[in-house]
Scaffold this motif. Structure first.
Motif: not given
Length: 278
Positions: A95-105, A115-126, A157-162
């Motif tokens: 969290d010190m570096a923001g929420k990017q780690y959720l995307l990386d993990l 976790t996604i942050d792009r509409p083209e990745d919506l299919h990756l969500l259950p 999208y851009g500054d949000i996580l889903v």
């Protein structure tokens, strides 16, 4: 007698945290750490102006930095430029570096809420009844909303996580000093996040939490691994808090609390010994 180290302890004693009393925890911690250090407390907005006079800056319950992001960024920059020792070290990947780690993990296949942050990745969500939408720079549930799947394509999208809204049994937190496990607490009622009780982790639970401690590669500091127990039984990471994790020390036994203070004291001395000031 060796010279006592000077600690600038950064905390916002007046921050109105839901279900927590920051002031009580930090008053207790500083009262105990004073046995081994010379300590002064300051508000996070005052840290940059005061830090040169101290051997180390300890960032504790300082509140969500998004409330003072510009000043926090300036503090980080000046601390690095001036060779100020900050605990936790500013190299944290959680969290010190923001929420990017959720995307990386998520991308790396770790057991984390997808976790996604792009509409083209919506299919990756259950499939889920609802989806959590949160700002990348969020903290303390600030800005969190829930939407149905049919609205996901309309988000800005851009500054949000889903993430899918997980139907979980309970949340559990694992607390570490450096790479050493200290204790665990859990919230039996999913609707009452900060009503916590002691939790006895299994070997599998500790192996789960340790994966994220190892991933973060912080040699020194306090970390909290937050997870939820899904209905199927597996643990999923909710948050890797390495900036200013609240410790809920009022909910553990005197023996556990004493052990935590001893671990933190030893960790601070090791950190200072290993990081000569520039």
């Amino acid at each position: 007698m060796p010279e006592r180290r000077r600690v600038l302890f950064v905390t916002d004693l007046a921050y109105p945290a839901r279900g927590r009393r920051y002031c009580d925890e930090d008053i207790f911690l500083t009262s105990r750490l004073r046995d081994g250090f010379d300590i002064a407390l300051c508000h996070p907005l005052d840290a940059a102006a005061l830090m040169d006079a101290f051997d180390v800056v300890v960032v504790r319950n300082s509140g969500p930095v998004l409330h003072y992001q510009k000043e926090y960024d300036a503090f980080r920059e000046q601390a690095m430029v001036r060779g100020i020792r900050v605990y936790n070290p500013l190299s944290g990947r959680g969290d010190m570096a923001g929420k990017q780690y959720l995307l990386d993990l998520t991308a790396a296949g770790y057991p984390v809420i997808p976790t996604i942050d792009r509409p083209e990745d919506l299919h990756l969500l259950p499939e889920a009844g609802q989806y959590a939408v949160k700002p990348k720079a969020g903290a303390d549930s600030i800005g969190l909303t829930f939407v149905p799947r049919e609205q996901l394509s309309d988000l800005a999208y851009g500054d949000i996580l889903v993430q899918p809204r997980i139907d979980f049994r309970y949340e559990v937190s694992f607390y570490y000093v450096d790479d050493a496990f200290q204790y665990a607490l859990h919230a039996p009622d999913p609707e009452r996040r900060w009503v916590l009780e002691p939790y006895e982790p299994t070997d599998a639970d500790l192996a789960f939490a340790r994966r994220f401690i190892d991933w973060n590669t912080l040699d020194h500091g306090i970390q909290r691994v937050d997870a939820c127990r899904a209905q199927e039984g597996e643990l999923l990471l909710v948050e890797l808090e390495d900036l200013n994790p609240y410790l809920s020390l009022d909910l553990v036994s005197d023996r556990t609390r004493d052990a935590f203070v001893a671990s933190m004291t030893a960790s601070l001395h090791r950190f200072l010994d290993s990081q000569p000031r520039s």
